[in-house]
Design an enzyme around this catalytic site. Sequence first.
Site, short mmCIF file in Angstrom:
data_model
loop_
_atom_site.label_atom_id
_atom_site.label_comp_id
_atom_site.label_asym_id
_atom_site.label_seq_id
_atom_site.Cartn_x
_atom_site.Cartn_y
_atom_site.Cartn_z
N THR A 100 1.00 -1.10 0.21
CA THR A 100 0.12 0.43 -0.12
C THR A 100 1.04 1.02 0.13
O THR A 100 1.04 2.52 -1.22
CB THR A 100 -1.10 0.12 1.24
OG1 THR A 100 -0.23 -0.36 2.25
CG2 THR A 100 -1.99 -0.85 1.29
N PHE A 147 -7.33 -4.14 -1.45
CA PHE A 147 -8.47 -4.42 -1.77
C PHE A 147 -9.68 -4.98 -0.73
O PHE A 147 -10.54 -5.22 -0.82
CB PHE A 147 -8.54 -5.95 -2.72
CG PHE A 147 -7.83 -4.83 -4.55
CD1 PHE A 147 -8.87 -4.08 -4.99
CD2 PHE A 147 -6.35 -5.40 -4.37
CE1 PHE A 147 -8.01 -3.82 -6.47
CE2 PHE A 147 -6.41 -4.47 -5.94
CZ PHE A 147 -7.03 -4.56 -6.47
N ARG A 148 -8.65 -5.59 0.38
CA ARG A 148 -9.93 -6.30 1.40
C ARG A 148 -9.73 -5.24 2.71
O ARG A 148 -10.41 -5.73 3.19
CB ARG A 148 -8.87 -7.58 1.73
CG ARG A 148 -9.35 -8.52 0.58
CD ARG A 148 -8.82 -10.80 1.48
NE ARG A 148 -8.93 -11.13 -0.15
CZ ARG A 148 -10.17 -11.83 -0.39
NH1 ARG A 148 -11.33 -11.47 0.46
NH2 ARG A 148 -10.46 -12.71 -1.18
N GLN A 173 1.52 -12.99 -0.51
CA GLN A 173 0.03 -13.03 -1.13
C GLN A 173 -0.14 -12.08 -2.40
O GLN A 173 -0.91 -12.42 -3.26
CB GLN A 173 -0.87 -12.74 -0.32
CG GLN A 173 -1.14 -14.13 0.70
CD GLN A 173 -2.09 -13.37 1.80
OE1 GLN A 173 -1.17 -12.32 2.57
NE2 GLN A 173 -3.45 -13.47 1.50
N HIS A 183 -0.23 -16.37 -4.22
CA HIS A 183 -1.80 -16.02 -5.67
C HIS A 183 -1.27 -15.85 -6.64
O HIS A 183 -2.09 -15.06 -7.47
CB HIS A 183 -2.28 -14.75 -4.52
CG HIS A 183 -2.74 -15.29 -3.62
ND1 HIS A 183 -2.69 -14.70 -2.72
CD2 HIS A 183 -2.94 -16.95 -2.89
CE1 HIS A 183 -3.87 -15.79 -1.07
NE2 HIS A 183 -3.70 -16.69 -2.02
N CYS A 202 -2.85 -23.94 -24.63
CA CYS A 202 -1.03 -24.38 -25.00
C CYS A 202 -0.32 -24.33 -24.12
O CYS A 202 0.90 -23.95 -24.67
CB CYS A 202 -1.20 -24.23 -26.52
SG CYS A 202 -0.59 -22.35 -26.32
#
Length: 245
Positions: free
Chosen positions: A27, A34-35, A103, A121, A132
């Site tokens: 941040t 986002f959370r 994360q 993640h 492919c």
Amino acid sequence: MNHLDQIAKIIQQANSVAILTGAGVSTASGIPDFRSSEGLWTEDHAREYYMSSQYFFKDPVDFWNKYKRIFRLKLLKNYQPNKVHQFFKRLEDAGKDVAIITQNVDGLHQLAGNSRVVEYHGTLNQASCPSCQASYSLDYVMENEIPYCQEPGCGDILKPDVVLFGDMITAHDEAEAILDHVDVLLVMGTSLFVTPFNLLPEYAAYRGIPAIMINGEPTGKDYLFNHVIHDDLSKVVRELSPLID
């Protein structure tokens, strides 16, 4: 000896350090959490659906439109590592075996110069063909409104290398294997809300590894840690760095 001095001594004496990081580390580089209660995530509770593997395969064109907007991909290359990323690099430069399990999908740990980073993640910096498995750079993704595979005879729409909701987590065993061989666990900037990432501190506690939590606010896993600090991460590393150097 105060709390910060004790943490500094533990890190100073450790030869190997595992660091778990979350959105709070990025941040200060301008990347939204986002959370968090004030993050972009709370603006639209449907994001979990739209950022799912299920939705990608249902409507890959609309998925890419939403994905680029949600993750602000066009701004990604404007972001730079901050003092927290640089603190981790200094630990490595000091000769410690540092393994970062993150994360975050922004690639800033690598940009800061840390050599061992597990992207739990996935990453925003690449996309792959689901048919492919050909891999494409962020530049290619940004040059094309909807990125298609260019391999002869393919032409499928690419899937980002971020772990979407509904995707399998493939890095958990690697992360646990790292924890098997470290002297201390440092957790920074994560609420430890997301499973199975939040099981890693439990694994460390089971292994008897000294653990330190530094986060902007309390988490439901604070009881697992030997030392807990709730404060601004940049401020903490600014105060901690001279005690370790």
